[in-house]
Design a protein around this motif. Structure first.
Motif, PDB file in Angstrom:
ATOM      1  N   ALA A 188       0.849  -1.192   0.000  1.00  0.00           N
ATOM      2  CA  ALA A 188       0.000   0.000   0.000  1.00  0.00           C
ATOM      3  C   ALA A 188       0.883   1.240   0.000  1.00  0.00           C
ATOM      4  N   PRO A 189       0.375   2.364  -0.519  1.00  0.00           N
ATOM      5  CA  PRO A 189       1.158   3.598  -0.473  1.00  0.00           C
ATOM      6  C   PRO A 189       1.271   4.093   0.965  1.00  0.00           C
ATOM      7  N   PRO A 190       2.294   4.899   1.263  1.00  0.00           N
ATOM      8  CA  PRO A 190       2.511   5.331   2.653  1.00  0.00           C
ATOM      9  C   PRO A 190       1.419   6.252   3.187  1.00  0.00           C
ATOM     10  N   ASP A 191       0.627   6.883   2.298  1.00  0.00           N
ATOM     11  CA  ASP A 191      -0.404   7.822   2.748  1.00  0.00           C
ATOM     12  C   ASP A 191      -1.786   7.166   2.835  1.00  0.00           C
ATOM     13  N   GLY A 192      -1.836   5.866   3.026  1.00  0.00           N
ATOM     14  CA  GLY A 192      -3.120   5.202   3.255  1.00  0.00           C
ATOM     15  C   GLY A 192      -3.430   4.209   2.168  1.00  0.00           C
ATOM     16  N   PRO A 193      -4.571   3.539   2.285  1.00  0.00           N
ATOM     17  CA  PRO A 193      -5.693   3.764   3.199  1.00  0.00           C
ATOM     18  C   PRO A 193      -5.595   3.041   4.544  1.00  0.00           C
ATOM     19  N   PHE A 194      -4.496   2.303   4.772  1.00  0.00           N
ATOM     20  CA  PHE A 194      -4.371   1.548   6.019  1.00  0.00           C
ATOM     21  C   PHE A 194      -3.173   2.041   6.815  1.00  0.00           C
ATOM     22  N   ALA A 224       7.034   2.000   0.272  1.00  0.00           N
ATOM     23  CA  ALA A 224       5.692   1.429   0.364  1.00  0.00           C
ATOM     24  C   ALA A 224       5.469   0.797   1.731  1.00  0.00           C
ATOM     25  N   LEU A 225       4.212   0.700   2.128  1.00  0.00           N
ATOM     26  CA  LEU A 225       3.860  -0.050   3.328  1.00  0.00           C
ATOM     27  C   LEU A 225       3.678  -1.513   2.959  1.00  0.00           C
ATOM     28  N   VAL A 226       4.195  -2.389   3.794  1.00  0.00           N
ATOM     29  CA  VAL A 226       3.998  -3.826   3.625  1.00  0.00           C
ATOM     30  C   VAL A 226       3.215  -4.308   4.834  1.00  0.00           C
ATOM     31  N   ALA A 239       6.413  -3.396 -12.679  1.00  0.00           N
ATOM     32  CA  ALA A 239       5.503  -2.246 -12.693  1.00  0.00           C
ATOM     33  C   ALA A 239       4.627  -2.178 -11.452  1.00  0.00           C
ATOM     34  N   ILE A 240       4.531  -3.273 -10.695  1.00  0.00           N
ATOM     35  CA  ILE A 240       3.583  -3.315  -9.581  1.00  0.00           C
ATOM     36  C   ILE A 240       3.913  -2.277  -8.511  1.00  0.00           C
ATOM     37  N   LEU A 241       5.153  -2.234  -8.064  1.00  0.00           N
ATOM     38  CA  LEU A 241       5.516  -1.301  -6.997  1.00  0.00           C
ATOM     39  C   LEU A 241       5.342   0.155  -7.422  1.00  0.00           C
ATOM     40  N   PRO A 242       5.807   0.571  -8.610  1.00  0.00           N
ATOM     41  CA  PRO A 242       5.532   1.950  -9.041  1.00  0.00           C
ATOM     42  C   PRO A 242       4.047   2.270  -9.137  1.00  0.00           C
ATOM     43  N   LEU A 243       3.232   1.285  -9.562  1.00  0.00           N
ATOM     44  CA  LEU A 243       1.793   1.506  -9.640  1.00  0.00           C
ATOM     45  C   LEU A 243       1.195   1.724  -8.255  1.00  0.00           C
ATOM     46  N   VAL A 244       1.635   0.929  -7.288  1.00  0.00           N
ATOM     47  CA  VAL A 244       1.145   1.106  -5.910  1.00  0.00           C
ATOM     48  C   VAL A 244       1.546   2.477  -5.374  1.00  0.00           C
ATOM     49  N   LEU A 245       2.805   2.839  -5.521  1.00  0.00           N
ATOM     50  CA  LEU A 245       3.289   4.126  -5.019  1.00  0.00           C
ATOM     51  C   LEU A 245       2.651   5.297  -5.754  1.00  0.00           C
ATOM     52  N   GLY A 246       2.243   5.054  -7.015  1.00  0.00           N
ATOM     53  CA  GLY A 246       1.592   6.098  -7.792  1.00  0.00           C
ATOM     54  C   GLY A 246       0.105   6.216  -7.532  1.00  0.00           C
ATOM     55  N   GLY A 247      -0.438   5.356  -6.655  1.00  0.00           N
ATOM     56  CA  GLY A 247      -1.846   5.456  -6.292  1.00  0.00           C
ATOM     57  C   GLY A 247      -2.798   4.723  -7.215  1.00  0.00           C
ATOM     58  N   ALA A 248      -2.274   3.814  -8.075  1.00  0.00           N
ATOM     59  CA  ALA A 248      -3.149   3.099  -9.009  1.00  0.00           C
ATOM     60  C   ALA A 248      -3.923   1.975  -8.339  1.00  0.00           C
ATOM     61  N   LEU A 266     -10.616  -5.155   2.297  1.00  0.00           N
ATOM     62  CA  LEU A 266     -10.219  -4.831   0.925  1.00  0.00           C
ATOM     63  C   LEU A 266     -11.420  -4.503   0.043  1.00  0.00           C
ATOM     64  N   SER A 267     -12.632  -4.698   0.557  1.00  0.00           N
ATOM     65  CA  SER A 267     -13.837  -4.327  -0.187  1.00  0.00           C
ATOM     66  C   SER A 267     -13.809  -2.842  -0.530  1.00  0.00           C
ATOM     67  N   GLY A 268     -14.168  -2.546  -1.769  1.00  0.00           N
ATOM     68  CA  GLY A 268     -14.201  -1.163  -2.221  1.00  0.00           C
ATOM     69  C   GLY A 268     -12.876  -0.639  -2.730  1.00  0.00           C
ATOM     70  N   HIS A 269     -11.825  -1.433  -2.652  1.00  0.00           N
ATOM     71  CA  HIS A 269     -10.497  -0.974  -3.087  1.00  0.00           C
ATOM     72  C   HIS A 269     -10.128  -1.573  -4.449  1.00  0.00           C
ATOM     73  N   ARG A 270      -9.289  -0.841  -5.173  1.00  0.00           N
ATOM     74  CA  ARG A 270      -8.731  -1.308  -6.448  1.00  0.00           C
ATOM     75  C   ARG A 270      -7.462  -2.104  -6.160  1.00  0.00           C
ATOM     76  N   LEU A 271      -7.349  -3.250  -6.811  1.00  0.00           N
ATOM     77  CA  LEU A 271      -6.146  -4.067  -6.660  1.00  0.00           C
ATOM     78  C   LEU A 271      -5.423  -4.205  -7.990  1.00  0.00           C
ATOM     79  N   ILE A 272      -4.115  -4.321  -7.891  1.00  0.00           N
ATOM     80  CA  ILE A 272      -3.256  -4.595  -9.041  1.00  0.00           C
ATOM     81  C   ILE A 272      -2.947  -6.087  -8.987  1.00  0.00           C
ATOM     82  N   ALA A 273      -3.256  -6.807 -10.039  1.00  0.00           N
ATOM     83  CA  ALA A 273      -3.142  -8.269 -10.020  1.00  0.00           C
ATOM     84  C   ALA A 273      -2.266  -8.771 -11.156  1.00  0.00           C
ATOM     85  N   GLY A 274      -1.679  -9.945 -10.940  1.00  0.00           N
ATOM     86  CA  GLY A 274      -0.938 -10.613 -11.998  1.00  0.00           C
ATOM     87  C   GLY A 274      -1.883 -11.323 -12.942  1.00  0.00           C
ATOM     88  N   GLN A 275      -1.314 -11.961 -13.961  1.00  0.00           N
ATOM     89  CA  GLN A 275      -2.130 -12.631 -14.959  1.00  0.00           C
ATOM     90  C   GLN A 275      -2.626 -13.973 -14.446  1.00  0.00           C
TER      91      GLN A 275
END
Length: 296
Positions: A172-178, A255-257, A228-237, A189-198
């Motif tokens: 998750a990005p450092p500014d939330g949501p957790f 990032a928050l782990v 691309a996953i980590l940049p996408l998370v940090l970018g708020g995607a 995780l309900s209501g949140h967008r996730l970045i997933a693999g194939q």
């Protein structure tokens, strides 16, 4: 027929055509074509359909792939075994690895191996699913494989060496949501967008299981490019569910782990072909298994 012709044939297969294969082999394209034509004459069958600049395998070509790899591997084994009589001073280990496991534990395995065998090189080949890994090892494209699966691996075509499990965590990005340091329940995780693999990956299966449990999340991004996953998370995607192998890299990047509750893990394993291994591959396997025991 000689082994060099088989190596040339496999290069065309692996690199998708004569031009790319010739470049990798440092040959002229006409010289490579001539060598493959000679192999076809020896075998009495065309191995490729030449369609413009494309080379499409014939049925005979597909039938040759596995025995060709076995013949090339057998010659490599013979050479390497003779060279290792006076110690493991050269050679190369080919290992097919899934992306997350290529971060860890593979990085640690290679670091340990390089200290004890500095003259041996390691080639890491990309594979996205457990099936991809086992197929590359089974066919001889790689001697070793590193994979992770939600269920234990049962494949009689390869030897399996279980390693430490890897737990799923949330990026998750450092500014939330957790908040940092607090485990996240699946229902949160309900209501949140996730970045997933194939499809076919452990990451994607975890997300699909959440959806089947009724967690109202959205797969906002699906990507085969793990970098691309980590940049996408940090970018708020979106958020991302990955294995704990990402922790160090992700935390250093800001990032928050976060742990997930209830905890779910992937079973990690090394696999090898059932045929005898080259001395370099056997040494790498021994080193890796010893390193994994130290982590327990």
């Amino acid at each position: 027929m000689d082994v060099r012709q088989l190596e040339y044939f496999l290069a065309v297969v692996d690199h998708g055509g004569f031009n790319r294969a010739a470049s990798v082999l440092y040959l002229s394209q006409p010289s490579l074509s001539q060598a493959v034509r000679a192999l076809e004459r020896d075998l009495g069958s065309e191995l490729f359909h030449r369609i413009g600049r494309r080379a499409v395998l014939t049925e005979a070509g597909r039938a040759l792939i596995e025995p060709a790899r076995e013949a090339v591997r057998s010659l490599q084994l013979a050479r390497a075994s003779v060279e290792s009589v006076h110690g493991l001073r050269s050679g190369r280990v080919d290992i097919a690895a899934m992306p997350s496991q290529a971060i860890e534990p593979l990085t640690g395995f290679i670091r340990s191996f390089a200290r004890s065998h500095p003259s041996v090189s390691v080639r890491v080949q990309a594979a996205f699913t457990p099936r991809d890994v086992t197929e590359m090892v089974r066919t001889g494209a790689s001697e070793l494989g590193l994979l992770a699966s939600p269920v234990g691996l049962a494949n009689g075509d390869v030897r399996t060496y279980p390693l430490s499990d890897q737990r799923f965590v949330l990026l998750a990005p450092p500014d939330g949501p957790f908040p940092p340091g607090v485990p996240v329940r699946h229902d949160q995780l309900s209501g949140h967008r996730l970045i997933a693999g194939q499809q076919g990956t452990g990451m994607r299966r975890f997300v699909d299981d959440l959806l089947s449990e009724g967690v109202a999340l959205t797969v906002g991004v699906e990507t085969e490019h793990r970098v691309a996953i980590l940049p996408l998370v940090l970018g708020g995607a979106g958020l991302a569910v990955v294995t704990d192998s990402w922790r160090g890299w992700a935390e250093r990047s800001g990032a928050l782990v976060l742990d997930l509750e209830p905890g779910t893990s992937l079973h990690v394993a090394l696999v090898s072909r059932r045929a005898p291994l080259t001395p370099a591959a056997a040494a790498f396997l021994d080193d890796a298994l010893a390193a994994d025991k130290k982590r327990l």
